[in-house]
Design a protein around this motif. Structure first.
Motif, PDB file in Angstrom:
ATOM      1  N   SER A  18       0.793  -1.238   0.000  1.00  0.00           N
ATOM      2  CA  SER A  18       0.000   0.000   0.000  1.00  0.00           C
ATOM      3  C   SER A  18       0.820   1.280   0.000  1.00  0.00           C
ATOM      4  N   PHE A  19       2.091   1.203  -0.383  1.00  0.00           N
ATOM      5  CA  PHE A  19       2.846   2.437  -0.596  1.00  0.00           C
ATOM      6  C   PHE A  19       2.345   3.072  -1.890  1.00  0.00           C
ATOM      7  N   ILE A  20       2.144   4.378  -1.872  1.00  0.00           N
ATOM      8  CA  ILE A  20       1.599   5.060  -3.053  1.00  0.00           C
ATOM      9  C   ILE A  20       2.710   5.582  -3.962  1.00  0.00           C
ATOM     10  N   GLY A  21       3.940   5.345  -3.596  1.00  0.00           N
ATOM     11  CA  GLY A  21       5.068   5.720  -4.436  1.00  0.00           C
ATOM     12  C   GLY A  21       6.299   4.958  -4.020  1.00  0.00           C
ATOM     13  N   CYS A  22       7.135   4.609  -4.997  1.00  0.00           N
ATOM     14  CA  CYS A  22       8.402   3.932  -4.713  1.00  0.00           C
ATOM     15  C   CYS A  22       9.402   4.350  -5.783  1.00  0.00           C
ATOM     16  N   GLY A  23      10.509   4.907  -5.376  1.00  0.00           N
ATOM     17  CA  GLY A  23      11.563   5.304  -6.304  1.00  0.00           C
ATOM     18  C   GLY A  23      12.915   4.919  -5.734  1.00  0.00           C
ATOM     19  N   ILE A  24      13.897   4.772  -6.612  1.00  0.00           N
ATOM     20  CA  ILE A  24      15.200   4.270  -6.177  1.00  0.00           C
ATOM     21  C   ILE A  24      16.315   5.182  -6.686  1.00  0.00           C
ATOM     22  N   VAL A  72      19.270   3.772  -2.295  1.00  0.00           N
ATOM     23  CA  VAL A  72      18.299   4.339  -1.366  1.00  0.00           C
ATOM     24  C   VAL A  72      16.925   4.140  -2.002  1.00  0.00           C
ATOM     25  N   ILE A  73      16.130   3.270  -1.403  1.00  0.00           N
ATOM     26  CA  ILE A  73      14.779   3.011  -1.903  1.00  0.00           C
ATOM     27  C   ILE A  73      13.826   3.892  -1.102  1.00  0.00           C
ATOM     28  N   SER A  74      13.149   4.813  -1.774  1.00  0.00           N
ATOM     29  CA  SER A  74      12.251   5.759  -1.104  1.00  0.00           C
ATOM     30  C   SER A  74      10.795   5.370  -1.325  1.00  0.00           C
ATOM     31  N   PHE A  75       9.986   5.585  -0.292  1.00  0.00           N
ATOM     32  CA  PHE A  75       8.572   5.220  -0.338  1.00  0.00           C
ATOM     33  C   PHE A  75       7.700   6.386   0.117  1.00  0.00           C
ATOM     34  N   LEU A  76       6.471   6.415  -0.398  1.00  0.00           N
ATOM     35  CA  LEU A  76       5.435   7.329   0.076  1.00  0.00           C
ATOM     36  C   LEU A  76       4.301   6.492   0.641  1.00  0.00           C
ATOM     37  N   THR A 138      15.056  14.960   0.080  1.00  0.00           N
ATOM     38  CA  THR A 138      16.051  15.031  -0.988  1.00  0.00           C
ATOM     39  C   THR A 138      16.122  13.708  -1.739  1.00  0.00           C
ATOM     40  N   TRP A 139      16.173  12.604  -0.986  1.00  0.00           N
ATOM     41  CA  TRP A 139      16.256  11.295  -1.646  1.00  0.00           C
ATOM     42  C   TRP A 139      14.986  10.978  -2.429  1.00  0.00           C
ATOM     43  N   ALA A 140      13.836  11.385  -1.901  1.00  0.00           N
ATOM     44  CA  ALA A 140      12.585  11.148  -2.625  1.00  0.00           C
ATOM     45  C   ALA A 140      12.564  11.925  -3.937  1.00  0.00           C
ATOM     46  N   GLN A 141      13.064  13.168  -3.903  1.00  0.00           N
ATOM     47  CA  GLN A 141      13.127  13.954  -5.127  1.00  0.00           C
ATOM     48  C   GLN A 141      14.096  13.332  -6.122  1.00  0.00           C
ATOM     49  N   ASN A 175      18.278  -0.837 -10.454  1.00  0.00           N
ATOM     50  CA  ASN A 175      18.100   0.175 -11.492  1.00  0.00           C
ATOM     51  C   ASN A 175      17.638   1.463 -10.822  1.00  0.00           C
ATOM     52  N   TYR A 176      18.190   2.595 -11.259  1.00  0.00           N
ATOM     53  CA  TYR A 176      17.919   3.850 -10.576  1.00  0.00           C
ATOM     54  C   TYR A 176      17.014   4.756 -11.398  1.00  0.00           C
ATOM     55  N   ASP A 177      16.117   5.442 -10.685  1.00  0.00           N
ATOM     56  CA  ASP A 177      15.195   6.365 -11.328  1.00  0.00           C
ATOM     57  C   ASP A 177      15.858   7.716 -11.549  1.00  0.00           C
ATOM     58  N   GLU A 178      15.316   8.450 -12.491  1.00  0.00           N
ATOM     59  CA  GLU A 178      15.775   9.814 -12.728  1.00  0.00           C
ATOM     60  C   GLU A 178      15.197  10.735 -11.659  1.00  0.00           C
TER      61      GLU A 178
END
Length: 308
Positions: A18-24, A72-76, A138-141, A175-178
């Motif tokens: 149920s995380f509404i966002g995930c970026g790496i 760094v795996i970031s979640f919302l 910062t990491w989420a951005q 794999n890393y997101d932009e």
């Protein structure tokens, strides 16, 4: 499982949790953030939060938190409530309506890690949610989840800002997101204009010593007379800069039962709050972040609003 498959697995599993966002993001030293943080601390904008002066290097370098950190795996995680308090009552920040998010999200992340380990074996990691020297926004951005708004919060065009941030820092290669490339605040200054204590002193720079959240939670001394009439009935935290943000028209109610408030919270009137005793406080805020203020601090906040 190669890194493409593992990255896909992590992002799909994030939805299941149920995380509404995930970026790496690739773990690295945040060189560009160092002078900003140093200046903010030097100006004293952190007030009595002296712990922010500690671990300066760790805040900027995840490799000092997890040996060999690569990702760094970031979640919302959404906390926007279905129902809100009586608007004529004293106010509690929406994030604190239910159980303490530190406990709820940490438990989810630990289970999440176990599922990753079942796929790839043991790896080095730590999980965080506003619980250690991590520059979460910062990491989420940098992982593409949104931009940092003028109120210093992470904003999403699709989801607004009523969400918690959390991270897994680990030594897995992924794999890393932009990074999120643009800022969509434009010329809007609603958050800055609405802040009754003028805590947003410039874009993305907050003087915590003027922030209502700081005054009602972090400050352990008496609230200064210069804030008489300016707390606007907030007795724990503050949502003013989020409530006025146009992007929060896209906020939708969360699905986390543990974030639902005690029924009395929504119906309490000012008279109810004025008469609350310590036993009722403990029942109303069992397992809640509100307990951080202790009953004495909570009473202080009520009395300060009452007198003005």
């Amino acid at each position: 499982m190669n890194k493409e498959q593992l990255t896909y697995f992590i992002k799909e599993k994030a939805k299941e949790y149920s995380f509404i966002g995930c970026g790496i993001s690739r773990s690295r030293f945040l060189e560009e953030e160092a002078p900003k943080l140093e200046k903010w601390l030097k100006e004293g904008y952190h007030g009595n939060m002296k712990y922010l002066e500690n671990n300066f290097d760790k805040r900027l370098n995840p490799g000092l938190l997890v040996d060999g950190a690569k990702s760094v795996i970031s979640f919302l995680y959404n906390y926007y409530p279905q129902e809100k308090q009586n608007s004529e009552s004293y106010h509690i920040a929406k994030y604190a309506y239910g159980e303490d998010y530190h406990l709820v999200i940490r438990e989810k992340l630990q289970k999440f890690v176990e599922e990753i380990q079942n796929k790839v074996g043991q790896f080095s990691y730590r999980v965080f949610t506003d619980s250690a020297p991590v520059m979460e926004r910062t990491w989420a951005q940098k992982s593409g989840l949104g931009w940092i708004g003028k109120n210093s919060l992470l904003l999403s065009k699709q989801k607004g800002s009523f969400f918690f941030l959390a991270e897994i820092i680990c030594d897995l290669e992924l794999n890393y997101d932009e990074a999120f490339p643009t800022n969509h605040c434009g010329s809007c200054t609603r958050c800055m204009d609405a802040c009754p204590t003028q805590a947003i002193i410039s874009e993305r720079v907050i003087d915590s010593t003027k922030c209502i959240s700081y005054l009602t939670i972090e400050l352990k001394d008496q609230i200064g007379e210069e804030f008489d009439g300016k707390l606007k009935d907030w007795i724990f935290g503050c949502d003013i800069c989020q409530d006025v943000c146009p992007w929060n028209r896209f906020s939708t109610p969360h699905t986390e039962d543990k974030f639902n408030p005690h029924p009395d919270l929504l119906s309490y009137t000012k008279n109810d709050w004025n008469d609350i005793n310590e036993e009722a406080f403990k029942i109303l805020f069992k397992n809640s972040a509100v307990k951080r203020t202790k009953f004495s601090g909570f009473q202080r906040n009520i009395l300060f609003n009452k007198k003005t």
